[in-house]
Design a protein around this motif. Structure first.
Motif, mmCIF file in Angstrom:
data_model
loop_
_atom_site.group_PDB
_atom_site.id
_atom_site.type_symbol
_atom_site.label_atom_id
_atom_site.label_comp_id
_atom_site.label_asym_id
_atom_site.label_seq_id
_atom_site.Cartn_x
_atom_site.Cartn_y
_atom_site.Cartn_z
ATOM 1 N N THR A 179 -44.765 -103.743 5.881
ATOM 2 C CA THR A 179 -43.641 -102.823 5.765
ATOM 3 C C THR A 179 -44.064 -101.435 6.207
ATOM 4 O OG1 THR A 179 -42.776 -104.089 3.889
ATOM 5 C CG2 THR A 179 -41.892 -101.874 4.226
ATOM 6 N N LEU A 180 -43.309 -100.857 7.150
ATOM 7 C CA LEU A 180 -43.573 -99.519 7.664
ATOM 8 C C LEU A 180 -42.418 -98.608 7.276
ATOM 9 C CD1 LEU A 180 -44.639 -101.740 9.916
ATOM 10 C CD2 LEU A 180 -45.175 -99.692 11.217
ATOM 11 N N SER A 181 -42.708 -97.528 6.556
ATOM 12 C CA SER A 181 -41.662 -96.563 6.204
ATOM 13 C C SER A 181 -41.553 -95.463 7.250
ATOM 14 C CB SER A 181 -41.944 -95.958 4.824
ATOM 15 O OG SER A 181 -43.199 -95.301 4.820
ATOM 16 N N GLU A 182 -42.417 -95.496 8.253
ATOM 17 C CA GLU A 182 -42.340 -94.585 9.403
ATOM 18 C C GLU A 182 -42.341 -95.421 10.676
ATOM 19 O OE1 GLU A 182 -45.599 -91.878 9.390
ATOM 20 O OE2 GLU A 182 -45.148 -91.065 7.398
ATOM 21 N N GLU A 183 -41.673 -94.954 11.691
ATOM 22 C CA GLU A 183 -41.665 -95.666 12.972
ATOM 23 C C GLU A 183 -42.997 -95.472 13.682
ATOM 24 O OE1 GLU A 183 -38.184 -96.186 15.962
ATOM 25 O OE2 GLU A 183 -39.391 -94.496 16.728
ATOM 26 N N LYS A 184 -43.562 -96.568 14.140
ATOM 27 C CA LYS A 184 -44.814 -96.539 14.884
ATOM 28 C C LYS A 184 -44.655 -97.363 16.157
ATOM 29 C CE LYS A 184 -47.139 -94.282 11.692
ATOM 30 N NZ LYS A 184 -47.724 -92.926 11.908
ATOM 31 N N THR A 185 -45.554 -97.129 17.113
ATOM 32 C CA THR A 185 -45.555 -97.874 18.370
ATOM 33 C C THR A 185 -46.764 -98.785 18.412
ATOM 34 O OG1 THR A 185 -44.441 -96.070 19.534
ATOM 35 C CG2 THR A 185 -45.589 -97.698 20.884
ATOM 36 N N ASP A 186 -46.538 -100.061 18.750
ATOM 37 C CA ASP A 186 -47.649 -100.989 18.950
ATOM 38 C C ASP A 186 -48.234 -100.735 20.329
ATOM 39 O OD1 ASP A 186 -49.465 -103.059 19.006
ATOM 40 O OD2 ASP A 186 -47.965 -104.595 19.433
ATOM 41 N N LEU A 187 -49.463 -100.276 20.361
ATOM 42 C CA LEU A 187 -50.113 -99.896 21.619
ATOM 43 C C LEU A 187 -50.256 -101.082 22.566
ATOM 44 C CD1 LEU A 187 -51.394 -97.224 22.706
ATOM 45 C CD2 LEU A 187 -53.597 -98.127 21.957
ATOM 46 N N LEU A 188 -50.340 -102.293 22.036
ATOM 47 C CA LEU A 188 -50.604 -103.462 22.876
ATOM 48 C C LEU A 188 -49.355 -103.955 23.597
ATOM 49 C CD1 LEU A 188 -52.965 -105.479 20.495
ATOM 50 C CD2 LEU A 188 -53.548 -103.740 22.192
ATOM 51 N N THR A 189 -48.176 -103.673 23.046
ATOM 52 C CA THR A 189 -46.934 -104.150 23.662
ATOM 53 C C THR A 189 -45.979 -103.023 24.046
ATOM 54 O OG1 THR A 189 -45.834 -104.342 21.504
ATOM 55 C CG2 THR A 189 -47.069 -106.270 22.309
ATOM 56 N N GLY A 190 -46.205 -101.830 23.487
ATOM 57 C CA GLY A 190 -45.280 -100.728 23.721
ATOM 58 C C GLY A 190 -44.047 -100.763 22.836
ATOM 59 N N LYS A 191 -43.931 -101.756 21.959
ATOM 60 C CA LYS A 191 -42.755 -101.870 21.104
ATOM 61 C C LYS A 191 -42.813 -100.886 19.952
ATOM 62 C CE LYS A 191 -41.955 -106.815 21.928
ATOM 63 N NZ LYS A 191 -41.895 -108.157 21.279
ATOM 64 N N LYS A 192 -41.628 -100.338 19.599
ATOM 65 C CA LYS A 192 -41.524 -99.471 18.430
ATOM 66 C C LYS A 192 -41.190 -100.334 17.207
ATOM 67 C CE LYS A 192 -40.285 -95.280 20.927
ATOM 68 N NZ LYS A 192 -41.651 -94.759 20.748
ATOM 69 N N LEU A 193 -41.899 -100.068 16.112
ATOM 70 C CA LEU A 193 -41.769 -100.891 14.913
ATOM 71 C C LEU A 193 -41.459 -100.020 13.706
ATOM 72 C CD1 LEU A 193 -44.954 -103.119 15.407
ATOM 73 C CD2 LEU A 193 -42.614 -103.679 16.079
ATOM 74 N N SER A 194 -40.633 -100.529 12.826
ATOM 75 C CA SER A 194 -40.372 -99.864 11.546
ATOM 76 C C SER A 194 -39.775 -100.892 10.598
ATOM 77 C CB SER A 194 -39.410 -98.675 11.722
ATOM 78 O OG SER A 194 -38.158 -99.125 12.202
ATOM 79 N N GLY A 195 -39.742 -100.547 9.309
ATOM 80 C CA GLY A 195 -39.199 -101.462 8.321
ATOM 81 C C GLY A 195 -40.099 -102.669 8.127
ATOM 82 N N THR A 196 -39.503 -103.831 7.913
ATOM 83 C CA THR A 196 -40.258 -105.056 7.667
ATOM 84 C C THR A 196 -40.596 -105.747 8.985
ATOM 85 O OG1 THR A 196 -39.168 -105.353 5.528
ATOM 86 C CG2 THR A 196 -40.234 -107.277 6.490
ATOM 87 N N VAL A 197 -41.849 -106.091 9.142
ATOM 88 C CA VAL A 197 -42.327 -106.685 10.397
ATOM 89 C C VAL A 197 -43.140 -107.926 10.066
ATOM 90 C CG1 VAL A 197 -43.780 -106.345 12.435
ATOM 91 C CG2 VAL A 197 -42.386 -104.447 11.549
ATOM 92 N N ASP A 198 -42.917 -109.016 10.805
ATOM 93 C CA ASP A 198 -43.729 -110.224 10.690
ATOM 94 C C ASP A 198 -44.897 -110.126 11.659
ATOM 95 O OD1 ASP A 198 -42.751 -111.946 8.702
ATOM 96 O OD2 ASP A 198 -41.054 -112.523 9.962
ATOM 97 N N LEU A 199 -46.107 -110.170 11.128
ATOM 98 C CA LEU A 199 -47.306 -110.203 11.964
ATOM 99 C C LEU A 199 -47.757 -111.659 12.046
ATOM 100 C CD1 LEU A 199 -49.569 -108.827 13.545
ATOM 101 C CD2 LEU A 199 -50.708 -108.329 11.369
ATOM 102 N N GLU A 200 -47.769 -112.225 13.233
ATOM 103 C CA GLU A 200 -48.050 -113.644 13.418
ATOM 104 C C GLU A 200 -49.425 -114.020 12.865
ATOM 105 O OE1 GLU A 200 -48.391 -114.581 17.587
ATOM 106 O OE2 GLU A 200 -49.483 -112.731 18.008
#
Length: 652
Positions: A623-644
């Motif tokens: 869970t991210l309460s701040e928006e972050k960018t995944d450096l490996l894909t360029g995707k912006k992530l926030s809230g609840t995220v499933d990490l494979e």
């Protein structure tokens, strides 16, 4: 290789018999063709000096180069690392092959650097050839000057071991009761082996610095009886390590509680990072591994090779070289699989390597400028590691406590470093950390104690375990109340002590000064006696004849505090101290992670990179309460995220 994103290859580390098939006859054709192809395709090359594998002509003609066991058995040709560092003939022949290779490749446009030898002190780290006994004797003469000083340092008056002639001085030899040498002699033996290894490596680095000064130098290690920090300082441009996380499955203690398995490799990487803040992984595990008769490791599951690659990078690697490109079809390592199988056709690992290559092509330049950061460090030193190989009254405890602390920290997502305490360690080296954990430094010089006092006085927190500070650098016990050199800093003395083993029942301790708890007091118990009004008792023993006696204390010392834990740490007891110190994850205000995910942080002037590594086959919910960018894909992530499962994120 280029299609998968590779840019560097390593060659030749075992190829002496190819370069010099008979003495004085040199041929370079095979590797010339290989290097020309590498250059044509834009690949840079690391060349290994091939001195880890002396050829048959050499060991047959010059048998004095071979290593010998303590019992006097010569170790012959047929495997690798069958030489001794003390042989002047071996040094001479090593210098010749190194110089000829350096002269041949010093201007090759593909060559960027050299790996010296291969895995110094791997396979074997004890040496008892006649030349080794002679070299040890000369080392002792240089160190002590006189027999009187040597006899004093080794305490030879005990059991009438006093030496009256230098010719009587040798490396430890077989004694009654199996391997039971004089303990002070045994400690000096390890120091000698380290110095001798470094001096042998210097033969090669001196030549390479002279002949090929624009090409960098490294070696791959982390093996016993070798001060890798000094080797790095004296000889190398950076250090390299061979990372096989599945070693955790074959060297795993079946009685260990809550094992970390491959995640525990991060603790080893932190030791590598203490040598070089940014380092090279010269061999990254790329497949199932093993020799014909040992180290039978299973195949990495889908995603694990990628996970282990980013584990290395997260902990400071700026270059990752896989072992190996194609699996060998003959020899002892026919089951040490690489990226390709024997047939060299596409497989799952090839596709996974391609994914990593594409990601690093995008993210690598941002990562390369950063360094790992942590506020907490585990302290270690070579004297205690080497002394503890023989001394069962403290040696076995350090690994147990170090692992317990690492588990407690990493499962709370608190990054940690490893720092080796050395003669040149400064207060600035220590002040980078808010908390230092030095579990069982039985050997502690007064100078080290003074440095730790300064660190604590200026606001640092130091945590000791049992068996602290009672020996000097010779391995002699101080004629002072325990904890010897650390007594002033801790403000306590040890009233009495005992091993906890055999017929002794397990002992527990009761914690106060926060949430009350009961934890085990493992392996060894120091019963503590506060000697200063500034000491606060944090826990008492809850069982055995010393129930109610102080077990854990903290002492206000200047602006900081010194803790003394009277036993060997387990994960629960380390957790109690973590909670009482209020230590939390540096990302706790914006990131919630499950226990299965490791957090590592690399940082530069542009800010931090947060590596999230999922060591479970199952997805992890973060869970991210701040928006972050995944450096490996360029995707912006926030809230609840499933990490494979076995997944990786690098958040910026």
């Amino acid at each position: 290789m280029r299609e998968l994103g590779f840019s560097v290859v390593r060659v030749a580390e075992f190829a002496w018999s190819i370069f010099e098939p008979t003495e004085g006859v040199f041929q370079f054709g095979l590797f010339d063709r290989a290097l020309e192809l590498a250059h044509k395709h834009g690949l840079k090359v690391i060349i290994g000096t091939p001195t880890a594998t002396p050829p048959a002509w050499l060991t047959h003609k010059y048998p004095e180069v071979l290593n010998v066991t303590q019992e006097g058995v010569t170790l012959h040709h047929g495997l690798r690392r069958h030489y001794n560092y003390s042989s002047q003939k071996y040094r001479e022949l090593s210098a010749i092959i190194t110089r000829r290779m350096a002269e041949h490749y010093k201007d090759h446009p593909a060559v960027i650097g050299w790996q010296i030898d291969n895995e110094f002190n791997c396979e074997i780290n004890e040496f008892y050839a006649p030349a080794d006994h002679d070299a040890f004797r000369e080392w002792c003469i240089t160190k002590y000057g006189t027999l009187d000083k040597l006899n004093e340092a080794w305490g030879t008056v005990f059991w009438s071991q006093t030496y009256s002639e230098w010719e009587q001085v040798c490396l430890p030899r077989p004694t009654p009761g199996k391997k039971q040498p004089n303990p002070h002699q045994a400690l000096d033996e390890k120091r000698f082996i380290s110095d001798n290894t470094i001096s042998y490596a210097k033969v090669q680095t001196d030549i390479l610095r002279e002949v090929a000064p624009h090409q960098w130098l490294t070696t791959n290690g982390l093996f016993g009886h070798l001060d890798s920090h000094r080797m790095q300082d004296d000889l190398l441009d950076f250090f390299s390590y061979d990372s096989y996380p599945q070693f955790s499955t074959i060297y795993y203690d079946k009685n260990e509680e809550n094992p970390l398995a491959d995640r525990g490799w991060s603790q080893t990487l932190s030791a590598v990072r203490s040598i070089s803040p940014n380092f090279c992984i010269m061999e990254q595990q790329a497949g199932p591994g093993g020799w014909v008769n040992r180290m039978d490791m299973p195949s990495p599951k889908p995603g694990q090779m990628r996970l282990w690659t980013y584990q290395s990078i997260a902990h400071g690697a700026n270059m990752v070289v896989y072992f190996r490109w194609r699996t060998a079809t003959f020899g002892n390592e026919i089951y040490w699989h690489g990226i390709n199988d024997y047939h060299n056709k596409l497989n799952r690992r090839v596709h996974e390597a391609g994914r990593i290559g594409a990601e690093l092509a995008q993210a690598g330049s941002r990562i390369a400028s950063t360094r790992y950061t942590a506020d907490i460090a585990m302290l270690r030193d070579y004297d205690n590691e080497w002394d503890g190989e023989y001394d069962v009254w403290h040696g076995p405890f350090s690994r147990q406590s170090g692992k317990a602390w690492f588990k407690a920290l990493t499962r709370r997502h608190i990054p940690s470093d490893t720092v080796y305490v050395r003669t040149g360690t400064t207060i600035e080296d220590l002040k980078r950390y808010k908390v230092l954990i030095y579990p069982h430094p039985a050997i502690m010089r007064d100078e080290t104690a003074a440095l730790l006092e300064q660190y604590t006085r200026e606001g640092g927190i130091i945590i000791f375990g049992c068996r602290t500070g009672y020996k000097d650098e010779r391995g002699h016990c101080y004629m002072r109340p325990f904890p010897g050199a650390a007594a002033a800093l801790t403000g306590i003395s040890v009233e009495e002590f005992t091993m906890v083993k055999g017929t002794r029942e397990a002992v527990s301790m009761k914690w106060s000064g926060g949430k009350e708890a009961l934890t085990g007091a493992d392996s060894f118990n120091d019963v503590l006696l506060p000697e200063s009004d500034s000491v606060v008792v944090v826990a008492h023993y809850a069982s055995d004849y010393y129930a109610g006696k102080p077990a854990v204390t903290k002492n206000k010392f200047g602006e900081g505090e010194a803790w003394y834990f009277g036993a060997v740490f387990n994960e629960s007891s380390a957790g109690q101290i973590i909670e009482r110190l209020g230590l939390v994850s540096p990302a706790a205000d914006w990131l919630a992670l499950p226990e299965q995910v490791e957090l590592s942080i690399r940082q530069d002037a542009s800010g931090p990179l947060h590596f999230l590594l999922n060591y479970s086959e199952q997805p992890a919910l973060i869970t991210l309460s701040e928006e972050k960018t995944d450096l490996l894909t360029g995707k912006k992530l926030s809230g609840t995220v499933d990490l494979e499962g076995y997944g990786v994120l690098v958040l910026s």
